[in-house]
Design a protein around this motif. Structure first.
Motif, PDB file in Angstrom:
ATOM      1  N   ASN A  83       0.827  -1.209   0.000  1.00  0.00           N
ATOM      2  CA  ASN A  83       0.000   0.000   0.000  1.00  0.00           C
ATOM      3  C   ASN A  83       0.864   1.262   0.000  1.00  0.00           C
ATOM      4  O   ASN A  83       0.560   2.239  -0.703  1.00  0.00           O
ATOM      5  CB  ASN A  83      -0.924   0.003   1.212  1.00  0.00           C
ATOM      6  N   TYR A  84       1.928   1.229   0.790  1.00  0.00           N
ATOM      7  CA  TYR A  84       2.825   2.388   0.821  1.00  0.00           C
ATOM      8  C   TYR A  84       3.446   2.608  -0.558  1.00  0.00           C
ATOM      9  O   TYR A  84       3.533   3.739  -1.043  1.00  0.00           O
ATOM     10  CB  TYR A  84       3.913   2.176   1.868  1.00  0.00           C
ATOM     11  N   HIS A  85       3.860   1.526  -1.179  1.00  0.00           N
ATOM     12  CA  HIS A  85       4.496   1.637  -2.490  1.00  0.00           C
ATOM     13  C   HIS A  85       3.519   2.172  -3.530  1.00  0.00           C
ATOM     14  O   HIS A  85       3.894   3.004  -4.372  1.00  0.00           O
ATOM     15  CB  HIS A  85       5.028   0.273  -2.916  1.00  0.00           C
ATOM     16  N   MET A  86       2.273   1.748  -3.480  1.00  0.00           N
ATOM     17  CA  MET A  86       1.293   2.208  -4.451  1.00  0.00           C
ATOM     18  C   MET A  86       0.995   3.691  -4.276  1.00  0.00           C
ATOM     19  O   MET A  86       0.901   4.441  -5.258  1.00  0.00           O
ATOM     20  CB  MET A  86       0.010   1.394  -4.316  1.00  0.00           C
ATOM     21  N   ALA A  88       3.003   5.910  -2.903  1.00  0.00           N
ATOM     22  CA  ALA A  88       4.201   6.643  -3.311  1.00  0.00           C
ATOM     23  C   ALA A  88       4.349   6.666  -4.825  1.00  0.00           C
ATOM     24  O   ALA A  88       4.745   7.685  -5.418  1.00  0.00           O
ATOM     25  CB  ALA A  88       5.431   6.016  -2.666  1.00  0.00           C
ATOM     26  N   LEU A  89       4.003   5.558  -5.465  1.00  0.00           N
ATOM     27  CA  LEU A  89       4.148   5.480  -6.917  1.00  0.00           C
ATOM     28  C   LEU A  89       3.149   6.386  -7.619  1.00  0.00           C
ATOM     29  O   LEU A  89       3.517   7.146  -8.528  1.00  0.00           O
ATOM     30  CB  LEU A  89       3.962   4.033  -7.380  1.00  0.00           C
ATOM     31  N   VAL A  90       1.893   6.345  -7.184  1.00  0.00           N
ATOM     32  CA  VAL A  90       0.856   7.168  -7.828  1.00  0.00           C
ATOM     33  C   VAL A  90       1.055   8.641  -7.491  1.00  0.00           C
ATOM     34  O   VAL A  90       1.102   9.500  -8.386  1.00  0.00           O
ATOM     35  CB  VAL A  90      -0.547   6.695  -7.408  1.00  0.00           C
ATOM     36  N   GLY A  91       1.160   8.937  -6.182  1.00  0.00           N
ATOM     37  CA  GLY A  91       1.330  10.336  -5.788  1.00  0.00           C
ATOM     38  C   GLY A  91       2.616  10.936  -6.295  1.00  0.00           C
ATOM     39  O   GLY A  91       2.633  12.036  -6.865  1.00  0.00           O
ATOM     40  N   GLY A  92       3.720  10.194  -6.094  1.00  0.00           N
ATOM     41  CA  GLY A  92       5.004  10.704  -6.573  1.00  0.00           C
ATOM     42  C   GLY A  92       5.071  10.789  -8.083  1.00  0.00           C
ATOM     43  O   GLY A  92       5.668  11.709  -8.643  1.00  0.00           O
ATOM     44  N   GLY A  93       4.442   9.822  -8.754  1.00  0.00           N
ATOM     45  CA  GLY A  93       4.444   9.845 -10.211  1.00  0.00           C
ATOM     46  C   GLY A  93       3.693  11.037 -10.777  1.00  0.00           C
ATOM     47  O   GLY A  93       4.157  11.697 -11.710  1.00  0.00           O
ATOM     48  N   LEU A  94       2.528  11.344 -10.201  1.00  0.00           N
ATOM     49  CA  LEU A  94       1.749  12.491 -10.671  1.00  0.00           C
ATOM     50  C   LEU A  94       2.472  13.803 -10.395  1.00  0.00           C
ATOM     51  O   LEU A  94       2.518  14.695 -11.254  1.00  0.00           O
ATOM     52  CB  LEU A  94       0.372  12.487 -10.008  1.00  0.00           C
ATOM     53  N   ALA A  95       3.030  13.934  -9.181  1.00  0.00           N
ATOM     54  CA  ALA A  95       3.768  15.160  -8.846  1.00  0.00           C
ATOM     55  C   ALA A  95       4.996  15.302  -9.735  1.00  0.00           C
ATOM     56  O   ALA A  95       5.313  16.393 -10.223  1.00  0.00           O
ATOM     57  CB  ALA A  95       4.162  15.143  -7.368  1.00  0.00           C
ATOM     58  N   GLY A 138      14.887  11.425 -11.191  1.00  0.00           N
ATOM     59  CA  GLY A 138      13.897  11.122 -10.161  1.00  0.00           C
ATOM     60  C   GLY A 138      12.752  10.306 -10.722  1.00  0.00           C
ATOM     61  O   GLY A 138      12.272   9.352 -10.090  1.00  0.00           O
ATOM     62  N   MET A 139      12.307  10.672 -11.920  1.00  0.00           N
ATOM     63  CA  MET A 139      11.236   9.915 -12.561  1.00  0.00           C
ATOM     64  C   MET A 139      11.716   8.510 -12.939  1.00  0.00           C
ATOM     65  O   MET A 139      10.985   7.525 -12.784  1.00  0.00           O
ATOM     66  CB  MET A 139      10.740  10.659 -13.801  1.00  0.00           C
ATOM     67  N   VAL A 140      12.939   8.417 -13.432  1.00  0.00           N
ATOM     68  CA  VAL A 140      13.483   7.106 -13.782  1.00  0.00           C
ATOM     69  C   VAL A 140      13.589   6.222 -12.544  1.00  0.00           C
ATOM     70  O   VAL A 140      13.238   5.029 -12.577  1.00  0.00           O
ATOM     71  CB  VAL A 140      14.867   7.266 -14.450  1.00  0.00           C
ATOM     72  N   ALA A 141      14.056   6.799 -11.434  1.00  0.00           N
ATOM     73  CA  ALA A 141      14.179   6.028 -10.195  1.00  0.00           C
ATOM     74  C   ALA A 141      12.811   5.585  -9.684  1.00  0.00           C
ATOM     75  O   ALA A 141      12.648   4.468  -9.184  1.00  0.00           O
ATOM     76  CB  ALA A 141      14.906   6.850  -9.140  1.00  0.00           C
ATOM     77  N   THR A 142      11.816   6.475  -9.811  1.00  0.00           N
ATOM     78  CA  THR A 142      10.470   6.132  -9.340  1.00  0.00           C
ATOM     79  C   THR A 142       9.862   4.995 -10.147  1.00  0.00           C
ATOM     80  O   THR A 142       9.215   4.096  -9.593  1.00  0.00           O
ATOM     81  CB  THR A 142       9.553   7.371  -9.416  1.00  0.00           C
TER      82      THR A 142
END
Length: 252
Positions: A83-86, A88-95, A138-142
């Motif tokens: 859940n944490y990963h999802m 972080a992935l969605v929120g961080g990806g959109l930002a 940062g995007m590549v790492a995410t």
């Protein structure tokens, strides 16, 4: 090499950052500015600039949560790794996507608007290259830094986050950062480079956000009282003293 990159370079970065800010404030206060180009072009800027700054704040908040909050705490409150990963992935990806779009718009504006491009210095170009490198990696790492080349899962909260927190107690866990995937390592290195050059670029304005505007008293504006109808005129030289009856008359 690992000791140099993950045990020494972070403290060199902090010394250069703090020392550079002190030097810039002491010797170049008039240059402590964004060198705004709004007068040259504002149509695209009024979209790209707010988008960039708000997206950057979201990205920084995500980094802060991921680096400072240990995995043991989220496990304790019942947040699973999945859940944490999802989130972080969605929120961080959109930002991150919003930040990329805004940065592309700013670079496009600076390159295609003649007057803005003419006001762009070599310093600005270097800054944009490093900034684009940080955001891009940062995007590549995410998106791709979650697995090792062998296919094994990588959790940055067990590598990068542990290393980051260890820096504050002056006991850098070099091995933890060395165990991170290459995407995160490159992202961190370019990020440290960005902090090193910040005091000497227009990014220095980030350290002078006008927070005092939130607490300053209101500014009272008063309109001038309407003057009486000026119908009488007279000839003469010089000016009448302010506030005298003659001063209310129109001179020719």
């Amino acid at each position: 090499m690992s000791i140099l990159l993950w045990g020494i370079l972070p403290y060199v970065m902090v010394i250069v950052l703090i020392g550079g800010l002190i030097w810039r404030y002491k010797y170049d206060q008039f240059g402590w500015t964004t060198r705004s180009s709004q007068l040259y072009e504002s149509k695209l800027l009024k979209i790209a600039s707010p988008l960039f700054h708000f997206a950057l704040l979201a990205v920084l908040m995500g980094h802060l949560m991921g680096l400072v909050i240990p995995k043991s705490f989220t496990d304790w409150v019942g947040i699973s790794q999945h859940n944490y990963h999802m989130v972080a992935l969605v929120g961080g990806g959109l930002a991150g996507l919003a930040l990329c779009i805004a940065l592309v718009m700013l670079i496009w504006r600076r390159r295609t608007t003649g007057s803005v491009f003419s006001a762009t210095t070599v310093n600005d170009k270097v800054m944009y290259v490093v900034l684009a490198g940080v955001v891009g990696m940062g995007m590549v790492a995410t998106l791709t830094g979650g697995t090792y080349p062998t296919g094994e899962e990588h959790n940055y909260r067990e590598t990068v986050s542990i290393w980051f927190r260890s820096l504050f107690v002056f006991q850098p866990k070099v091995a933890a950062m060395g165990a991170a995937t290459w995407q995160f390592q490159v992202h961190v290195l370019i990020g440290m480079l960005l902090f090193i050059i910040t005091p000497f670029t227009r990014l220095v304005h980030a350290f002078t956000a006008p927070f005092h505007y939130l607490f300053r008293p209101y500014i009272v504006y008063r309109s001038r009282a309407a003057l009486p109808q000026r119908t009488q005129t007279r000839r003469g030289r010089g000016w009448d003293p302010i506030g005298t009856p003659d001063n209310q008359k129109v001179r020719r």
